[in-house]
Design a protein around this motif. Structure first.
Motif, short mmCIF file in Angstrom:
data_model
loop_
_atom_site.label_atom_id
_atom_site.label_comp_id
_atom_site.label_asym_id
_atom_site.label_seq_id
_atom_site.Cartn_x
_atom_site.Cartn_y
_atom_site.Cartn_z
N ARG A 33 -10.91 25.20 59.41
CA ARG A 33 -9.59 25.78 59.67
C ARG A 33 -8.48 24.81 59.33
NH1 ARG A 33 -12.49 28.50 63.84
NH2 ARG A 33 -12.23 26.76 65.31
N GLU A 34 -8.72 23.52 59.54
CA GLU A 34 -7.73 22.51 59.20
C GLU A 34 -7.70 22.23 57.70
OE1 GLU A 34 -5.49 20.93 61.16
OE2 GLU A 34 -6.11 22.26 62.80
N TYR A 35 -8.86 22.28 57.09
CA TYR A 35 -9.01 21.84 55.70
C TYR A 35 -8.68 22.93 54.68
CZ TYR A 35 -11.20 19.39 51.75
OH TYR A 35 -11.44 18.77 50.55
N ALA A 36 -8.90 24.19 55.04
CA ALA A 36 -8.71 25.29 54.07
C ALA A 36 -7.22 25.51 53.84
CB ALA A 36 -9.38 26.55 54.59
N LYS A 37 -6.76 25.18 52.66
CA LYS A 37 -5.34 25.33 52.31
C LYS A 37 -5.22 25.83 50.88
CE LYS A 37 -3.95 21.50 55.34
NZ LYS A 37 -3.48 22.41 56.40
N ALA A 38 -4.05 26.37 50.56
CA ALA A 38 -3.80 26.84 49.20
C ALA A 38 -4.00 25.69 48.22
CB ALA A 38 -2.37 27.38 49.09
N GLY A 39 -4.71 25.98 47.12
CA GLY A 39 -4.98 24.97 46.10
C GLY A 39 -6.37 24.37 46.21
N ARG A 40 -6.99 24.48 47.37
CA ARG A 40 -8.35 23.97 47.52
C ARG A 40 -9.34 25.05 47.09
NH1 ARG A 40 -7.04 20.43 52.55
NH2 ARG A 40 -6.73 18.45 51.45
N THR A 41 -10.54 24.61 46.70
CA THR A 41 -11.57 25.55 46.30
C THR A 41 -12.56 25.77 47.44
OG1 THR A 41 -13.12 23.89 45.44
CG2 THR A 41 -11.40 24.68 43.94
N HIS A 88 -21.21 36.78 52.78
CA HIS A 88 -22.18 36.20 51.85
C HIS A 88 -21.55 35.72 50.54
CE1 HIS A 88 -25.17 39.03 54.07
NE2 HIS A 88 -24.85 37.97 54.82
N GLY A 89 -20.24 35.45 50.56
CA GLY A 89 -19.61 34.85 49.40
C GLY A 89 -20.14 33.44 49.16
N ILE A 90 -20.37 33.08 47.90
CA ILE A 90 -20.95 31.79 47.55
C ILE A 90 -19.83 30.82 47.16
CG2 ILE A 90 -22.50 30.57 45.98
CD1 ILE A 90 -23.99 33.23 45.60
N PRO A 91 -19.74 29.67 47.82
CA PRO A 91 -18.71 28.68 47.45
C PRO A 91 -18.78 28.33 45.97
CG PRO A 91 -19.72 28.07 49.54
CD PRO A 91 -20.51 29.23 49.00
N SER A 92 -17.60 28.15 45.37
CA SER A 92 -17.54 27.90 43.93
C SER A 92 -16.36 26.97 43.61
CB SER A 92 -17.36 29.23 43.18
OG SER A 92 -17.04 29.01 41.83
N ARG A 93 -16.56 26.14 42.59
CA ARG A 93 -15.47 25.29 42.11
C ARG A 93 -14.36 26.12 41.48
NH1 ARG A 93 -20.22 22.98 40.32
NH2 ARG A 93 -20.77 20.96 41.25
N ARG A 94 -14.72 27.33 41.05
CA ARG A 94 -13.74 28.18 40.38
C ARG A 94 -12.94 29.05 41.34
NH1 ARG A 94 -18.33 28.49 37.21
NH2 ARG A 94 -18.93 30.47 38.15
N ARG A 95 -13.37 29.15 42.60
CA ARG A 95 -12.68 30.02 43.54
C ARG A 95 -11.63 29.21 44.30
NH1 ARG A 95 -13.34 35.43 45.24
NH2 ARG A 95 -11.26 35.95 46.00
N VAL A 96 -10.38 29.33 43.83
CA VAL A 96 -9.26 28.61 44.42
C VAL A 96 -8.59 29.49 45.47
CG1 VAL A 96 -7.05 27.47 43.95
CG2 VAL A 96 -8.90 27.37 42.25
N HIS A 98 -5.48 30.81 47.65
CA HIS A 98 -4.05 31.00 47.37
C HIS A 98 -3.31 31.41 48.64
CE1 HIS A 98 -4.70 30.72 43.03
NE2 HIS A 98 -5.74 31.53 43.17
N GLU A 99 -2.02 31.14 48.66
CA GLU A 99 -1.17 31.57 49.75
C GLU A 99 -1.34 33.08 49.96
OE1 GLU A 99 2.19 30.77 52.51
OE2 GLU A 99 0.96 29.40 51.30
N GLY A 100 -1.55 33.48 51.21
CA GLY A 100 -1.71 34.89 51.53
C GLY A 100 -3.15 35.36 51.58
N ASP A 101 -4.10 34.51 51.16
CA ASP A 101 -5.52 34.86 51.25
C ASP A 101 -6.00 34.79 52.70
OD1 ASP A 101 -5.79 35.17 48.51
OD2 ASP A 101 -6.70 33.19 48.18
N ILE A 102 -7.08 35.50 52.97
CA ILE A 102 -7.87 35.24 54.17
C ILE A 102 -9.30 34.93 53.70
CG2 ILE A 102 -6.50 36.53 55.83
CD1 ILE A 102 -8.44 38.88 55.54
#
Length: 261
Positions: A33-41, A88-96, A98-102
């Protein structure tokens, strides 16, 4: 496993050991919750979580977990599911992010032979009013369901509590997935539906039973489909989804949540 059709009741000592595993999961999710921010994958979240789990002497429960329907092992420690992705979403380097995401973050660990499993939904910056209401409804549904995890009730009462709350908010429940028992296995009997399933009336809650209660709620149509990766479930209409989960022990003194920090 779920197919055993036998309730496995835990001793107070076993529940205490599950509490240790659950507390680790809670710490990981708090860090996310602290680490997940816009721009991170989502892969950056994965790496941070794996580091925490291994530093605690535990094993990521999801990584390598064999999924029978697709005959494949899940590839990562976290499930990270963004917006219309339900679970069941798989973490990915390509999934950035963005502001407004959940982003739904689901984490499981095995520690000293016992499992903990929990999920949260994280807002990335400012999100829409609809998404905020969706998260509120799902949190409240989980809270009401936990209150029903008392000796003498039935698994049906848990699902009825979730269903009633979600209906009050005007949202929909995903019926393709459900909660489950948990203990020395990640998935044990019984299945814990998030709706009023008549079959769930047959399972009585008794002290020592531990269940993972996990409402999955969507803003629109509850139908889901699986992406080409064979794991990620998304809403068919693209509407956002929320997911919260706790492991709860049924005790003589009432529900005991094992996955709080």
């Amino acid at each position: 496993m779920i197919g055993m059709h036998r309730l496995v009741r835990k001793s107070p000592m076993e529940i205490d050991r599950m509490r240790v595993a659950g507390r680790l999961v809670a710490r990981v999710l708090a860090a996310m919750r602290e680490y997940a921010k816009a721009g991170r994958t989502t892969m950056q979240l994965e790496r941070r979580a794996v580091s925490m789990i291994r530093a605690a002497g535990a094993r990521p429960a999801f990584k390598g977990f064999y999924v029978q329907p697709v005959h494949r092992k899940f590839p990562t420690a976290l499930c990270t599911s963004v917006n219309e992705e339900v679970v069941h979403g798989i973490p990915s380097r390509r999934r950035v992010l963005h502001e407004g995401d959940i982003v739904k973050v689901d984490c499981g660990v095995e520690l000293d032979g016992y499992f903990g499993d929990s999920a949260t939904t994280i807002e990335i910056g400012e999100v829409s009013l609809q998404k905020r209401r969706l998260l509120t409804a799902t949190r409240e549904a989980l809270s009401r369901a936990i209150q029903q995890a008392v000796s003498g009730n039935r698994v049906y009462d848990i699902g009825r509590a979730v269903h009633g709350c979600v209906q009050e908010y005007g949202f929909s429940i995903v019926r393709s997935f459900a909660g489950h028992g948990i203990g020395r296995h990640l998935h044990e009997y019984p299945v814990v539906p998030n709706w009023e399933d008549p079959d769930a009336k047959n399972v009585r809650l008794r002290p020592g039973l531990v269940v993972a209660i996990e409402p999955m709620v969507v803003a629109g149509n509850p139908e889901v489909e699986t992406l080409k990766d064979q794991f990620t479930a998304v809403t068919t209409d693209g509407s956002p989804a929320a997911h919260f989960e706790h492991c709860v022990a049924v005790t003589r003194k009432g529900p005991r949540v094992l996955t709080l920090a």
